[in-house]
Design a protein around this motif. Structure first.
Motif: not given
Length: 584
Positions: A256-259, A279-291
Motif C-alpha cells: 500500500k502506498l500513500v502519496l 514516484l512510480q511504484p513496483h507492479w506488485n502494489l495492491r493499494e494506492l492513495i493520492i491526496t
C-alpha cells in the motif's frame, strides 16, 4: 477459536477455555497472569506477565513482581471494546520505579495508557528490549533521547500518539529496528540518520519537512520496506531527481502506498507532475492513495495495466486536475473512490482506457464532491464486452452540476441506491442487478427521459412531474405508479414488464401521444381515456385482453383523432363558404 472481538489489533478471536488451560499448562512457571488462574506464585522462574487493564493501574497491583527479576514480557491486554471515552491510567510509581528494575525485559507494552507525556530516561537501561509499544497515548509529546540506547530494539509502535511532534535526533543508532509504526502522529519532520536503519522493513510514514525536500531520497536507502508506506509533505520536494532517488519502483514488497501533497498546495503544478512521474511504484502494489496532488493531469503510469494486482485506488482533493486517469485498464481494481476533483467537468472514455474491457473487476465506485462535474459517458463499450459487470455499489454524492444523461449498463451485481443529481435530463439503466433507492434520481428538476431494461426489482413509487418519456423493458417486478395523474408523460412503452399491472387507465395520462403495450402477462383491462386526442397505440401479445378489445381501444383513439380532423375540416370549409358569399 470463536467470537470475533475488538482488541489491541483491529480484530482477534477469543480462545476457548480448554485451549487457554492447555497453554497455561505448557507455559508452566514461566507464565503468570495478574488476573488469577495461576497454579503458582511469581518467582525468579517467571518470564512472561500479562494482565487486563483497569481504569487505574496503581503500584499495589504489581507488588507481586518484586521477585520477578528475570521477567521478559510485560503485556497489558484489553478485553472487549475500548471506546473513545474509556481511558486507562498507569501510576508514575510503576513507570518510574518498577519498570526500570526489570532489566531483562524483551517485550514492554504501555499502549492505551493516558497521561504519559514522556518516558523516564531510565528506559534506556533496558538494553535487552526488542519490542516497545506506546500506541494510543494522547499525551505523549516526545521520547527521551535515551531510547536510542536500546540497541537491540526491533519494533517501536507509536501509532495514534496524536500529540507526538518529534522523534529522538539519534534514531539512526537503532540499527536493529525493523518495524517503526508512526501512524496518526503529529510529526513535523523525520530525524537525521534514517538511512542507517538498513534493517527497517515497516515504515508506515515518512514526513518531508519544509526546506527539507532533499531528504525524501533517504527512503531510497531503505531497500527492504514492505507493507504500507505513506509519504507526506511532497509539496516540499523541489526536484524530481530527489523523487527519483526514492526508488519506489524497486520496492517490490510494498503493498500500500500513500502519496500526500499539502492541502494548500496551489503552486508549482508542473513540479508536482514531475515528482509524481518519478514516484512510480513496483507492479506488485495492491493499494494506492493520492491526496492533494496539484497537477492538471496524472502520470502515464497511473492506470497502466501492468499493475495487474492493484485492487484499491483512492484519489482525493486533486483540485487542479481536469481529467481522470485511465483506471479502467486495471484488471483487478475492485474499489475506486474519486473525491474533490473541482476541475473535472466530464468523465468520458479516457476514464475507461483503451484496448480492454474497462473495470472488469470493479465492485465499489464512489464519486464525492465533484463540484464542476457535468457529464458522465456510458459504461458501455463498442467492443461488445461487459463493462463494470461485477459492480455492486455505486455512490455519487455532492455533484451538483451533474447533468445530461446518466447511463449504467451491464452491471448485474449492482445493489446500491442511485445518487441525487438534480440536473440530469436522461437516465438509462440496463442490466443493473437489484438496484434500489431510485427516488433520489427521480427528484431531479430537469429529468425528461427514463429508459429501464433488465432490472429484477426497482421501487418506482412516483414519476417526476417533468418526465415526458418512459420505457420499461424486460423488468417484470417493477410496478408502475397508478395512483396519480401523470400530466407531462407523452410517450410510454411497457414491454414484458410490470407483472403486477392488471388494469391500465388511460385517463391518468392526459398528455399521452404514443403508447406501446407488449407482452404484459397480467393485464386484463385497458380503460380508454375520455379526452379526444390522436393517440398512437401499439397493443400486442397481451393474453388477457382480447384482440377485439385492444382493437376497440385503438379504434376509439383513432376515431377520436379522425373526428377532430373532420370537425376541423368542416369548420374551415364553412368559414371559407361564408367568406365567399360575402364577397359575392
Amino acid at each position: 477459536m470463536h467470537d470475533l472481538e475488538v482488541s489491541d489489533v483491529e480484530s482477534s478471536f477469543s480462545m476457548h477455555d480448554l485451549v487457554n488451560d492447555l497453554a497455561r499448562y505448557v507455559a508452566g512457571r514461566s507464565f503468570f497472569s495478574l488476573d488469577g488462574g495461576n497454579a503458582h506464585q511469581v518467582s525468579s522462574s517467571t518470564r512472561h506477565l500479562s494482565f487486563v487493564r483497569t481504569r487505574y493501574d496503581v503500584a499495589s497491583r504489581f507488588r507481586v513482581l518484586a521477585g520477578a527479576m528475570n521477567l521478559r514480557t510485560f503485556l497489558p491486554l484489553n478485553v472487549g471494546h475500548v471506546g473513545f471515552y474509556w481511558f486507562n491510567w498507569l501510576t508514575d510509581e510503576v513507570l518510574h520505579v518498577l519498570l526500570p528494575t526489570l532489566r531483562r525485559l524483551r517485550v514492554l507494552s504501555l499502549s492505551h495508557y493516558q497521561k504519559i507525556s514522556t518516558l523516564p530516561r531510565s528506559i534506556g537501561c533496558l538494553k535487552h528490549l526488542r519490542y516497545l509499544n506506546l500506541s494510543y497515548n494522547e499525551s505523549l509529546i516526545r521520547l527521551p533521547d535515551s531510547v536510542t540506547a536500546l540497541y537491540n530494539l526491533q519494533t517501536l509502535i507509536l501509532a495514534y500518539c496524536r500529540s507526538l511532534i518529534e522523534l529522538p535526533s539519534n534514531m539512526g543508532s537503532l540499527t536493529c529496528l525493523r518495524h517503526l509504526d508512526i501512524r496518526k502522529t503529529s510529526l513535523k519532520r523525520m530525524p537525521w540518520g534514517m538511512t542507517r536503519l538498513k534493517n527497517l522493513q515497516i515504515l508506515t510514514n515518512f514526513v518531508v519537512a519544509e526546506n527539507g525536500g532533499t531528504r525524501v531520497r533517504e527512503i531510497g536507502e531503505l531497500r527492504d520496506l514492505m507493507g504500507t508506506l505513506s509519504i507526506q509533505g511532497l509539496q516540499h520536494v523541489d526536484s524530481y531527481r530527489d523523487a527519483e532517488m526514492v526508488n519506489l519502483q524497486g520496492k517490490r514488497y510494498l503493498k500500500k502506498l500513500v502519496l500526500r501533497w499539502g492541502s494548500d498546495n496551489n503552486i508549482m503544478q508542473q513540479n508536482s507532475v514531475n515528482v509524481l512521474d518519478k514516484l512510480q511504484p513496483h507492479w506488485n502494489l495492491r493499494e494506492l492513495i493520492i491526496t492533494s496532488y496539484s497537477g492538471r493531469s496524472f502520470s502515464d503510469w497511473l492506470g497502466h495495466s501492468s499493475f495487474s494486482i492493484m485492487s484499491v485506488v483512492r484519489l482525493e482533493s486533486c483540485k487542479h486536475c481536469v481529467s481522470l486517469p485511465p483506471l479502467g485498464q486495471l484488471p483487478s481494481l475492485e474499489k475506486l473512490i474519486i473525491e474533490g476533483f473541482d476541475g473535472v467537468t466530464s468523465v468520458g472514455t479516457e476514464f475507461n482506457g483503451s484496448n480492454c474491457i474497462p473495470f472488469q473487476s470493479l465492485k465499489y465506485l464512489e464519486f464525492v464532491n465533484m463540484r464542476s462535474w457535468k457529464k458522465w459517458a456510458s459504461f458501455a463499450i463498442e467492443t461488445g464486452g461487459l463493462a463494470c459487470a461485477p459492480l455492486q455499489e455505486l455512490c455519487i454524492r455532492n455533484c451538483p452540476e451533474l447533468s445530461g444523461a446518466l447511463s449504467i449498463e451491464n452491471c448485474p451485481q449492482l445493489t446500491s441506491s442511485l445518487p441525487f443529481a438534480p440536473l440530469l435530463r436522461e437516465i438509462n439503466l440496463d442490466d443493473c442487478g437489484k438496484v434500489s433507492g431510485v427516488e433520489p434520481l427521480l427528484n431531479g428538476t430537469e429529468l425528461r427521459d427514463i429508459q429501464i431494461m433488465n432490472l429484477s426489482t426497482l421501487p418506482l413509487r412516483f414519476l417526476p412531474p417533468t418526465m415526458t418519456r418512459l420505457y420499461l423493458g424486460s423488468s417484470h417486478e417493477i410496478g408502475l405508479p397508478m395512483h396519480r395523474c401523470h400530466e407531462s408523460l407523452q410517450y410510454l412503452s411497457l414491454v414484458w414488464s410490470c407483472n403486477s399491472l392488471i388494469s391500465f387507465p388511460l385517463e391518468i395520462f392526459p398528455s399521452l401521444k404514443s403508447i406501446q403495450l407488449d407482452i404484459l402477462q397480467s393485464l386484463c383491462a385497458i380503460l380508454p381515456a375520455n379526452a379526444n386526442r390522436n393517440l398512437a397505440c401499439v397493443l400486442d401479445r397481451i393474453p388477457n385482453v382480447s384482440p377485439a378489445e385492444a382493437l376497440n381501444v385503438a379504434w376509439r383513439n383513432w376515431f377520436a383523432g379522425a373526428l377532430l380532423i373532420a370537425i376541423g375540416v368542416l369548420i374551415l370549409s364553412k368559414s371559407s363558404i361564408e367568406k365567399k358569399s360575402r364577397v359575392d
